[in-house]
Design an enzyme around this catalytic site. Structure first.
Site, PDB file in Angstrom:
ATOM      1  N   ASP A 208      -1.949  10.133  -1.900  1.00 38.47           N
ATOM      2  CA  ASP A 208      -3.121  10.644  -2.624  1.00 38.47           C
ATOM      3  C   ASP A 208      -3.334  12.129  -2.322  1.00 38.47           C
ATOM      4  O   ASP A 208      -3.630  12.927  -3.223  1.00 38.47           O
ATOM      5  CB  ASP A 208      -4.371   9.841  -2.237  1.00 38.47           C
ATOM      6  CG  ASP A 208      -4.220   8.359  -2.573  1.00 38.47           C
ATOM      7  OD1 ASP A 208      -3.469   8.046  -3.513  1.00 38.47           O
ATOM      8  OD2 ASP A 208      -4.842   7.528  -1.889  1.00 38.47           O
TER       9      ASP A 208
ATOM     10  N   ASP B 159     -12.815   1.215   1.545  1.00 35.85           N
ATOM     11  CA  ASP B 159     -11.703   0.853   2.440  1.00 35.85           C
ATOM     12  C   ASP B 159     -12.234   0.188   3.703  1.00 35.85           C
ATOM     13  O   ASP B 159     -13.118   0.737   4.384  1.00 35.85           O
ATOM     14  CB  ASP B 159     -10.914   2.106   2.838  1.00 35.85           C
ATOM     15  CG  ASP B 159     -10.003   2.588   1.725  1.00 35.85           C
ATOM     16  OD1 ASP B 159      -9.853   1.871   0.714  1.00 35.85           O
ATOM     17  OD2 ASP B 159      -9.440   3.688   1.884  1.00 35.85           O
TER      18      ASP B 159
ATOM     19  N   ASN C  28       6.149   6.815  -5.511  1.00 35.55           N
ATOM     20  CA  ASN C  28       6.879   6.905  -4.248  1.00 35.55           C
ATOM     21  C   ASN C  28       8.204   6.157  -4.450  1.00 35.55           C
ATOM     22  O   ASN C  28       8.491   5.657  -5.546  1.00 35.55           O
ATOM     23  CB  ASN C  28       6.043   6.388  -3.064  1.00 35.55           C
ATOM     24  CG  ASN C  28       5.750   4.893  -3.153  1.00 35.55           C
ATOM     25  OD1 ASN C  28       6.386   4.161  -3.901  1.00 35.55           O
ATOM     26  ND2 ASN C  28       4.776   4.441  -2.386  1.00 35.55           N
TER      27      ASN C  28
ATOM     28  N   ASP D 139      -1.836   8.416  10.853  1.00 35.79           N
ATOM     29  CA  ASP D 139      -2.139   7.384   9.860  1.00 35.79           C
ATOM     30  C   ASP D 139      -1.603   7.865   8.511  1.00 35.79           C
ATOM     31  O   ASP D 139      -2.052   8.899   8.004  1.00 35.79           O
ATOM     32  CB  ASP D 139      -3.671   7.203   9.811  1.00 35.79           C
ATOM     33  CG  ASP D 139      -4.115   6.119   8.838  1.00 35.79           C
ATOM     34  OD1 ASP D 139      -3.275   5.580   8.108  1.00 35.79           O
ATOM     35  OD2 ASP D 139      -5.335   5.841   8.810  1.00 35.79           O
TER      36      ASP D 139
ATOM     37  N   GLY E 180      -7.654   6.654  -6.914  1.00 34.94           N
ATOM     38  CA  GLY E 180      -8.218   7.647  -7.832  1.00 34.94           C
ATOM     39  C   GLY E 180      -9.175   8.573  -7.120  1.00 34.94           C
ATOM     40  O   GLY E 180      -9.029   9.806  -7.148  1.00 34.94           O
TER      41      GLY E 180
ATOM     42  N   ASN F  23      -9.598   9.081  -3.911  1.00 34.25           N
ATOM     43  CA  ASN F  23      -8.941   9.875  -2.862  1.00 34.25           C
ATOM     44  C   ASN F  23      -8.273  11.113  -3.459  1.00 34.25           C
ATOM     45  O   ASN F  23      -8.338  12.216  -2.895  1.00 34.25           O
ATOM     46  CB  ASN F  23      -7.857   9.058  -2.149  1.00 34.25           C
ATOM     47  CG  ASN F  23      -8.406   7.900  -1.344  1.00 34.25           C
ATOM     48  OD1 ASN F  23      -9.594   7.840  -1.058  1.00 34.25           O
ATOM     49  ND2 ASN F  23      -7.547   6.969  -0.969  1.00 34.25           N
TER      50      ASN F  23
ATOM     51  N   THR G 122       7.867  10.867  -4.197  1.00 38.35           N
ATOM     52  CA  THR G 122       7.588  11.061  -2.770  1.00 38.35           C
ATOM     53  C   THR G 122       8.429  10.035  -2.015  1.00 38.35           C
ATOM     54  O   THR G 122       8.466   8.856  -2.373  1.00 38.35           O
ATOM     55  CB  THR G 122       6.085  10.914  -2.470  1.00 38.35           C
ATOM     56  OG1 THR G 122       5.616   9.674  -3.008  1.00 38.35           O
ATOM     57  CG2 THR G 122       5.276  12.051  -3.097  1.00 38.35           C
TER      58      THR G 122
HETATM   59  O1  RIB Z   1      -3.575   5.200  -1.188  1.00 38.13           O
HETATM   60  C1  RIB Z   1      -4.478   4.670  -0.262  1.00 38.13           C
HETATM   61  C2  RIB Z   1      -5.522   3.893  -0.971  1.00 38.13           C
HETATM   62  O2  RIB Z   1      -4.931   2.759  -1.557  1.00 38.13           O
HETATM   63  C3  RIB Z   1      -6.599   3.346  -0.053  1.00 38.13           C
HETATM   64  O3  RIB Z   1      -7.693   4.233   0.051  1.00 38.13           O
HETATM   65  C4  RIB Z   1      -6.960   2.024  -0.690  1.00 38.13           C
HETATM   66  O4  RIB Z   1      -8.232   2.018  -1.221  1.00 38.13           O
HETATM   67  C5  RIB Z   1      -5.904   1.774  -1.752  1.00 38.13           C
HETATM   68  O5  RIB Z   1      -6.385   1.938  -3.011  1.00 38.13           O
END
Ligand code: RIB
Length: 312
Positions: free
Chosen positions: A256, A16, A188, A250, A44, A46, A224
């Protein structure tokens, strides 16, 4: 094959690259930002980190490049105490990346993901994952990897009696026969609209979208709904639980965190509606910290927020 209590996450790892700014630019506009950071991401990965921090036994399956970003994520997983033996390496394609802009006034974000190596998972790598997937209890998936691999592992898990949970993000067309193999879908509100055609703004809308998913063959539905909370429908009963009050910094990765906490509750034997609340608590906590994987909440904090709002 007997299910062994493991959650397998078959999905993306990307790096990211995140900016924070007051407001977000419109096409053609340049604005000054206040900070930049880079770190581990990908829906994935995350979700795997979220479930691991919740205390679940998790195995991540993904593909990275032969580059410094792959070394960085292996180091991150080592620090987390997570296994990387199912990180396949692409000799040519680079590790994927996501360009994320966060509005520091609202915590909202916009994201472009370039999947890179994790869009290149081969049929042979899918086969190498078979014993792991077939012996797991839950297979959790998103839509950031190549679809031939994604659909192959859904079929593999379904045929083996593994619970298939699909977070259809980013939303894309899913073949009709694959929809019938999904036990729980967790879009979502935007993804629910893309996949059902129904705009989800209220509990009644969510119910209509859930019924559309049932007609497509999915067994249970979770939606969601951002600041409205999270909705679940098991085909008999439905419920919308409100968003929990936290100081939002944020929102990137909140879905995730929700999914990771949700599947952890499920693998521990909680019912759909308790798991919905657990996911809701996990998602809320993740918004109080910047970043994605590093912002995933820990079990003790989720338990505390859960107890505060929902009791024991
Ligand atoms: O859901 C957030 C994620 O979406 C971020 O980490 C980014 O990499 C995207 O895949």
């Amino acid at each position: 094959m007997a299910q062994n209590g493991t959650i397998v996450v078959f999905g993306s790892f990307v790096t990211d690259l995140t900016s924070r700014s007051e407001g977000l630019p419109v096409p053609g506009q340049t604005i000054l930002g206040s900070s930049f950071s880079s770190g581990p991401g990908g829906k994935g990965s995350n979700q795997a980190v979220a479930a691991h921090r919740c205390g679940a036994k998790v195995q991540m399956v993904t593909k990275v490049g032969n580059d410094v970003f792959a070394s960085a994520v292996r180091d991150f997983y080592k620090e987390e105490g997570m296994d990387t033996s199912f990180f396949f390496t692409d000799p040519e394609k680079a590790t994927g990346a996501a360009l994320i802009m966060v509005d520091e006034k609202t915590g909202q974000n916009i994201i472009v993901v370039i999947g890179g190596a994790c869009q290149n998972i081969s049929a042979e790598e899918v086969e190498r994952s078979r014993p792991l997937i077939e012996s797991s209890s839950i297979l959790l998936l998103q839509m950031e990897v190549n679809f031939d691999a994604l659909f192959a592992v859904i079929k593999m898990a379904h045929d083996a009696g593994v619970t298939v949970v699909l977070n259809p993000a980013p939303a894309n067309k899913i073949p009709a026969n694959i929809m019938t193999m999904i036990d729980i879908v967790t879009p979502n509100e935007t993804e629910a609209k893309i996949l059902t055609g129904i705009e989800v703004k209220t509990k009644e809308d969510a119910k209509k979208a859930a019924e559309a998913f049932f007609r497509q063959g999915v067994r249970q539905v979770v939606i969601t709904m951002g600041s409205l909370g999270a909705y679940a429908n098991d085909g008999q009963k439905d419920e919308l639980v409100p968003c929990l009050p936290v100081d939002v910094l944020d929102t990137t990765g909140a879905g995730d965190a929700f999914n990771g906490a949700f599947v952890t509750a499920l693998v521990e034997g909680k019912d759909l509606f308790s798991a919905l609340r657990y996911g809701n608590a996990g998602g809320a906590l993740s918004t109080t910290k910047p970043g994605t994987a590093p912002a995933m909440p820990f079990r003790k904090d989720i338990d505390a927020l859960y107890r505060k709002h929902y009791g024991a």
